[in-house]
Design an enzyme around this catalytic site. Structure first.
Site, PDB file in Angstrom:
ATOM      1  N   GLY A 161       0.782  -1.125  -0.026  1.00 18.94           N
ATOM      2  CA  GLY A 161      -0.217   0.017  -0.100  1.00 18.94           C
ATOM      3  C   GLY A 161       0.889   1.342  -0.014  1.00 18.94           C
ATOM      4  O   GLY A 161       1.880   1.292   0.476  1.00 18.94           O
TER       5      GLY A 161
ATOM      6  N   ALA B 121      17.204   8.203  -0.832  1.00 12.79           N
ATOM      7  CA  ALA B 121      18.022   7.045  -1.255  1.00 12.79           C
ATOM      8  C   ALA B 121      19.030   7.553  -2.615  1.00 12.79           C
ATOM      9  O   ALA B 121      20.038   7.116  -2.573  1.00 12.79           O
ATOM     10  CB  ALA B 121      17.032   5.722  -1.486  1.00 12.79           C
TER      11      ALA B 121
ATOM     12  N   GLY C 157       4.816  -7.443   4.438  1.00 10.10           N
ATOM     13  CA  GLY C 157       4.609  -8.273   3.302  1.00 10.10           C
ATOM     14  C   GLY C 157       5.850  -7.936   2.393  1.00 10.10           C
ATOM     15  O   GLY C 157       6.508  -8.818   1.740  1.00 10.10           O
TER      16      GLY C 157
ATOM     17  N   ASP D   5       2.294  -0.597  11.971  1.00 11.84           N
ATOM     18  CA  ASP D   5       2.109  -1.871  12.597  1.00 11.84           C
ATOM     19  C   ASP D   5       3.643  -2.600  12.364  1.00 11.84           C
ATOM     20  O   ASP D   5       3.372  -3.982  12.420  1.00 11.84           O
ATOM     21  CB  ASP D   5       1.069  -2.676  11.907  1.00 11.84           C
ATOM     22  CG  ASP D   5       1.179  -2.957  10.581  1.00 11.84           C
ATOM     23  OD1 ASP D   5       2.125  -2.312   9.733  1.00 11.84           O
ATOM     24  OD2 ASP D   5       0.428  -3.610  10.154  1.00 11.84           O
TER      25      ASP D   5
ATOM     26  N   ALA E 197     -12.097  12.130  21.161  1.00 15.26           N
ATOM     27  CA  ALA E 197     -13.534  11.304  20.857  1.00 15.26           C
ATOM     28  C   ALA E 197     -13.769  10.605  22.272  1.00 15.26           C
ATOM     29  O   ALA E 197     -13.082  10.412  23.073  1.00 15.26           O
ATOM     30  CB  ALA E 197     -13.002   9.996  20.044  1.00 15.26           C
ATOM     31  N   GLU E 198     -15.218  10.300  22.171  1.00 15.92           N
ATOM     32  CA  GLU E 198     -15.579   9.919  23.539  1.00 15.92           C
ATOM     33  C   GLU E 198     -15.207   8.246  23.821  1.00 15.92           C
ATOM     34  O   GLU E 198     -15.324   7.952  24.965  1.00 15.92           O
ATOM     35  CB  GLU E 198     -17.176   9.977  23.585  1.00 15.92           C
ATOM     36  CG  GLU E 198     -17.510  11.530  23.727  1.00 15.92           C
ATOM     37  CD  GLU E 198     -17.309  12.219  22.679  1.00 15.92           C
ATOM     38  OE1 GLU E 198     -17.047  13.270  22.867  1.00 15.92           O
ATOM     39  OE2 GLU E 198     -17.253  12.065  21.612  1.00 15.92           O
TER      40      GLU E 198
ATOM     41  N   HIS F  89     -23.812  15.342  21.728  1.00 24.20           N
ATOM     42  CA  HIS F  89     -23.232  14.672  20.755  1.00 24.20           C
ATOM     43  C   HIS F  89     -22.173  13.617  21.110  1.00 24.20           C
ATOM     44  O   HIS F  89     -21.582  13.966  21.985  1.00 24.20           O
ATOM     45  CB  HIS F  89     -22.958  15.559  19.310  1.00 24.20           C
ATOM     46  CG  HIS F  89     -21.560  16.296  19.849  1.00 24.20           C
ATOM     47  ND1 HIS F  89     -21.801  17.340  20.730  1.00 24.20           N
ATOM     48  CD2 HIS F  89     -20.188  16.039  19.646  1.00 24.20           C
ATOM     49  CE1 HIS F  89     -20.426  17.810  20.831  1.00 24.20           C
ATOM     50  NE2 HIS F  89     -19.455  16.926  20.137  1.00 24.20           N
TER      51      HIS F  89
ATOM     52  N   GLU G 248     -10.775  -0.346  11.839  1.00 22.67           N
ATOM     53  CA  GLU G 248     -11.218  -1.532  10.887  1.00 22.67           C
ATOM     54  C   GLU G 248     -10.805  -2.731  11.437  1.00 22.67           C
ATOM     55  O   GLU G 248     -11.795  -3.663  10.926  1.00 22.67           O
ATOM     56  CB  GLU G 248     -10.499  -1.330   9.447  1.00 22.67           C
ATOM     57  CG  GLU G 248      -9.053  -1.443   9.365  1.00 22.67           C
ATOM     58  CD  GLU G 248      -8.668  -1.179   8.048  1.00 22.67           C
ATOM     59  OE1 GLU G 248      -9.435  -1.081   7.048  1.00 22.67           O
ATOM     60  OE2 GLU G 248      -7.532  -1.255   7.625  1.00 22.67           O
TER      61      GLU G 248
ATOM     62  N   ARG H 170      -4.755   7.393   2.963  1.00 24.17           N
ATOM     63  CA  ARG H 170      -3.479   7.080   2.249  1.00 24.17           C
ATOM     64  C   ARG H 170      -2.929   8.115   1.422  1.00 24.17           C
ATOM     65  O   ARG H 170      -1.834   8.202   0.996  1.00 24.17           O
ATOM     66  CB  ARG H 170      -3.702   5.916   1.540  1.00 24.17           C
ATOM     67  CG  ARG H 170      -4.055   4.709   2.385  1.00 24.17           C
ATOM     68  CD  ARG H 170      -3.000   3.446   2.054  1.00 24.17           C
ATOM     69  NE  ARG H 170      -3.032   2.918   0.815  1.00 24.17           N
ATOM     70  CZ  ARG H 170      -3.524   1.894   0.322  1.00 24.17           C
ATOM     71  NH1 ARG H 170      -4.153   0.925   1.290  1.00 24.17           N
ATOM     72  NH2 ARG H 170      -3.368   1.356  -0.818  1.00 24.17           N
TER      73      ARG H 170
END
Length: 319
Positions: free
Chosen positions: A11, A23, A104, A129, A186-187, A215, A222, A252
């Site tokens: 990706g 590089a 990968g 990750d 965020a809550e 709100h 995901e 992305r």
């Protein structure tokens, strides 16, 4: 070493171009020739390889995506495909290869090293990750894209007094969701690395409502499932109207942040230096703001660990 090559795989991630630029220019600084492999491992098998110069990487440091393009390659997963790749590298008289991508891509680089061809990996993925490195190229840019989107969605959530569930990328890692959730206030943040209970989420929503909150923003990684599924469960238990936003591939793209440009530049240059030192089968990493390197086996056999103290902090600040 006299001739190197660089490719991007997997990706795309903002900052890949900055790494390619580093590089190419580091190689030129040392008097080396360097070649670009277009379309990832698939292009390597087909011999889509062209020499790069200083001008080849002019005005790309600020561009998202990858000017070398990227592609998946089923053929490269095979022994025959890997052998074709090595033959192409040998035909072009290339002495070492730099692979910019995720786990990968690193496994592919490791296969080439096993066949006797020196490779160095540079971690480029928005998911953050990859073990052994504090940050991967592209993570910071994607994070800022998400936070900006949440800020805009919050305006609408406030105006309509609704609960919004926002699904973000990250594959099986919760870094993007957690960092964005904390940064945007965020809550609730739902990540694969921490247990989540729909009843606890609902309880937190009711607690906010009881003190006059109109709100709420819920971030879902995901890797935990779809935001739509969580929205259905919340509506079933509360009767409240909810809205779902899946940010998708907007995360992305975009011009890389200054942090990602710096990180990519340091890592891309370090990859050239490692090859010149005679090292191979290693990945470049950053730890405590210092560029370091690790054996592919050491990196790929470990599991990415998320700092759960950030998760605890996010929960404590969203009461």
């Amino acid at each position: 070493m006299k001739r190197l090559a660089v490719l991007t795989s997997g990706g795309d991630a903002p900052g890949m171009n900055a790494a390619v630029r580093a590089a190419v220019r580091r190689a030129a600084f040392h008097g080396l020739q360097i070649f670009g492999v277009y379309h990832g491992y698939d292009g390597l098998i087909r011999g889509d390889i062209k020499e790069m110069t200083l001008g080849s990487v002019g005005d790309i440091i600020h561009r998202g995506g990858t000017t070398l393009y990227t592609a998946r390659s089923e053929e490269f997963r095979t022994e025959a495909g890997q052998q074709k790749a090595v033959e192409q590298l040998n035909q072009h008289e290339i002495d070492g290869l730099i692979v910019i991508g995720g786990d990968g891509s690193f496994r592919g680089a490791q296969k080439l090293t096993e066949k006797g061809f020196p490779t160095i990996g540079v971690p480029g993925t928005i998911d953050n990750d990859i073990p052994c490195t504090d940050f991967t190229i592209g993570f910071d840019t994607a994070l800022n894209t998400i936070v900006e989107a949440i800020d805009k969605i919050r305006d609408t959530a406030t105006s309509h007094e609704r609960t919004y569930i926002i699904e973000v990328m990250g594959r099986d890692a919760g870094d993007l969701a957690l960092w964005a959730g904390l940064a945007a206030g965020a809550e609730t943040v739902i990540i694969p690395e921490a247990d989540h209970d729909i009843n606890d989420i609902v309880e937190r929503l009711h607690a906010g409502s009881s003190r006059g909150k109109k709100h709420s923003i819920i971030i879902v990684a995901e890797g935990c499932g779809s935001a739509a599924s969580f929205a259905d469960q919340i509506k079933e238990k509360t009767g409240w109207e909810t809205r779902v936003t899946v940010l998708g591939h907007i995360q992305r793209g975009g011009s890389p942040t200054a942090f990602d440009r710096m990180l990519a530049s340091r890592m891309g240059a370090a990859a050239v230096d490692l090859l010149l030192e005679g090292k191979k089968d290693r990945m470049v990493a950053i730890q405590n703001n210092q560029i370091v390197d690790f054996d592919f086996n050491e990196a790929l056999q470990q599991r990415h660990e998320l700092d759960l103290s950030i998760y605890d902090l996010a929960r404590s600040l969203s009461i």
